[in-house]
Design an enzyme around this catalytic site. Structure first.
Site, PDB file in Angstrom:
ATOM      1  N   TYR A 125      42.326  34.742  30.570  1.00  0.00           N
ATOM      2  CA  TYR A 125      43.095  34.309  29.457  1.00  0.00           C
ATOM      3  C   TYR A 125      44.418  34.845  29.281  1.00  0.00           C
ATOM      4  O   TYR A 125      44.956  35.032  28.268  1.00  0.00           O
ATOM      5  CB  TYR A 125      42.296  34.929  28.287  1.00  0.00           C
ATOM      6  N   HIS A 126      45.145  34.793  30.455  1.00  0.00           N
ATOM      7  CA  HIS A 126      46.493  35.272  30.549  1.00  0.00           C
ATOM      8  C   HIS A 126      47.489  33.848  31.003  1.00  0.00           C
ATOM      9  O   HIS A 126      48.457  34.099  31.773  1.00  0.00           O
ATOM     10  CB  HIS A 126      46.837  36.408  31.386  1.00  0.00           C
ATOM     11  N   PRO A 127      47.387  32.729  30.698  1.00  0.00           N
ATOM     12  CA  PRO A 127      48.412  31.647  31.247  1.00  0.00           C
ATOM     13  C   PRO A 127      49.677  31.866  30.705  1.00  0.00           C
ATOM     14  O   PRO A 127      49.821  32.062  29.329  1.00  0.00           O
ATOM     15  CB  PRO A 127      47.423  30.285  30.431  1.00  0.00           C
TER      16      PRO A 127
END
Length: 537
Positions: A472-474
């Site tokens: 969840y680090h785009p």
């Protein structure tokens, strides 16, 4: 039609900071549009409550990526916050900055003012560090909690095992600059999540020059020629418009900011044309260059009780809930990843290229391709996870429709380079090395997932392709750069090719950093707002 000095689209991690900074002097009027609603929900405020928010369509965009060959054809689950605070209201709250070399690399690429020494005062200004780290800030709005005295006893065993495997204990993890194991700090205060909304937006809402509109879905930025003049947005069945005197600022994050740029005619004509969108400014980098950390967990059955025995049975949940409600403490007041660390997969790596996460519980295993299941296992278990710090695989996020409510096409291209596959293979072997050390081995019954049957290199690769996914680090879908031919925004975060439009959020990262991204997203909000104010003089 109302008119404002600034219009901010997105009250997320960065947007709340920008709104706070731009309204602080009282000189400028600001409209803040947020597609979601309130963050005043129990499971949002309770730190471990994000297990309940992970699939809640009221506060979560619930995106899903395209089926990915690199993930054995699985369509990865992509939760993103759709509420005040954005993803800072539903994330795991690890507060860490990343490595000095990450930011110095940004500056070396021509992004003046974005090196580590440039950003350190920004980080320190937004922080209030409970542990008293001299590199941390004091007196800032984001309370950074030290959970060291309250972690599960098994975390201590993990730290001992990591030391036995060659990683020194650094106490609290703050940067990931060196190979080490430690305990993560989290952004909480008084047992409640310290989201961007709580730290920055709540104080700003007391000011008369800030207008917040929730459940407002931006449809497009309007232009006069190539100058941004306002935003069209919808609230329920109503289509509304607002005009801007100075600038429109996009803070929608790595998914929604490129989406809105494309809906507004800024992007690749090959994508916009077939959808009937006239190209205002051609830039094929809008929505491209997507980078993201990929993670996987290994799970072991333990000989001693873990958090499974507290968080699974009804009586355990009742006890933990009562403790949280009465004292604001206990397992519900902390995040899922209490321990962690950083390591190199080989001597050829100049700095750590893998991040560790230790969890004193384990969860029911989903079938391949299913979204994660957050129910604790019925037996005592623990997990050690990891993610790659600087993956070389790149994907994209593009609109598939002119309809603003239609989810964009997320193409992650996970493990699409040999580099990413090779380092993940080395990394998962190191997980087993940690678990085999006496401090953990003496407390372990067996490896449950993937299990001893998974032994050869080919089997390990097949396993992490099937079970890995985003952590969840785009970032980088509107990346920053001085060359308009290679980027979307310039080092002052102004969109190339148009006037009066900026992007201030994690989508502008020139390259992904080597750790969790949320603290940096807030720092970008603070620095970006300062740039706006400097240019307004």
């Amino acid at each position: 039609m109302q008119e404002f000095d600034y219009i901010i689209v997105g009250a997320g991690s960065a947007g709340c900071v920008v709104a706070n900074r731009l309204t602080a002097s009282g000189q400028y009027s600001v409209l803040l549009l947020e597609a979601g609603g309130t963050d005043r929900r129990f499971f949002v405020q309770m730190p471990l409550g994000y297990g309940k928010t992970f699939f809640d369509a009221r506060i979560n965009w619930k995106y899903q990526a395209e089926p990915d060959p690199g993930l054995a054809g699985n369509a990865d689950w992509w939760p993103r916050g759709k509420l005040l605070g954005g993803s800072s209201s539903i994330n795991a709250m690890v507060w860490i900055r990343g490595q000095r070399a990450d930011y110095d690399g940004w500056r070396a690429a021509g992004n003046v003012g974005w090196g580590f020494d440039d950003l350190l005062p920004v980080f320190r200004a937004i922080e209030h560090d409970q542990a008293g780290d001299e590199m941390r800030g004091k007196g800032g709005p984001v309370h950074v909690s030290d959970i060291t005295p309250f972690v599960h006893p098994l975390v201590r065993s993990y730290l001992q095992a990591a030391q036995q495997a060659g990683l020194p204990d650094c106490g609290n993890l703050s940067s990931g600059d060196s190979e080490s194991a430690g305990i993560y700090q989290i952004n909480t205060k008084g047992g409640r999540r310290m989201s961007s909304a709580r730290a920055f937006l709540r104080p700003a809402l007391r000011r008369s020059n800030l207008k917040l509109v929730t459940n407002a879905l931006a449809a497009r930025v309007t232009f006069d020629g190539k100058r941004a003049t306002g935003v069209e947005y919808g609230v329920g069945n109503r289509r509304l418009s607002a005009r801007v005197r100075r600038e429109v600022i996009l803070c929608g994050g790595s998914v929604n900011s490129p989406q809105l740029l494309e809906l507004s005619g800024i992007g690749d004509p090959a994508i916009l044309g077939p959808l009937g969108i006239e190209t205002l400014h051609a830039n094929r980098h809008v929505g491209s260059n997507l980078a993201d950390h990929l993670g996987i967990n290994y799970t072991w059955k333990a000989r001693i009780p873990t958090l499974n025995q507290i968080l699974r049975p009804w009586w355990g949940k009742l006890a933990a809930g009562s403790r949280y409600l009465l004292m604001g403490s206990g397992p519900l007041s902390m995040g899922i990843n209490q321990g962690g660390g950083f390591f190199r997969t080989g001597p050829d790596q100049p700095r750590p290229n893998m991040q560790l996460y230790f969890q004193a519980f384990s969860t029911v295993i989903p079938k391949p391709g299913e979204r994660p299941i957050l129910t604790p296992d019925p037996w005592p278990g623990y997990s050690i996870g990891l993610s790659n710090c600087r993956p070389t695989s790149r994907g994209s996020i593009h609109i598939r429709s002119r309809e603003p409510s239609a989810p964009p096409r997320i193409t992650a291209n996970a493990f699409s380079t040999a580099h990413d596959v090779d380092e993940m293979l080395a990394a998962v072997k190191f997980l087993r090395r940690i678990a085999s050390q006496p401090a953990l081995a003496d407390l372990t019954v067996e490896e449950v997932l993937p299990g001893s049957i998974c032994a050869s290199d080919g089997e390990l690769v097949d396993d992490f392709r099937r079970r890995s996914g985003t952590v969840y680090h785009p970032v980088s879908t509107c990346r920053m750069g001085p060359d308009a031919a290679l980027s979307v925004v310039d080092p002052r975060l102004r969109v190339h090719g148009v006037d009066g439009l900026r992007v201030i959020d994690a989508s502008v990262f020139p390259e992904i950093i080597s750790a969790n991204t949320n603290a940096t997203a807030m720092a970008i909000g603070a620095k970006g707002a300062d740039l706006v104010l400097e240019d307004a003089r």
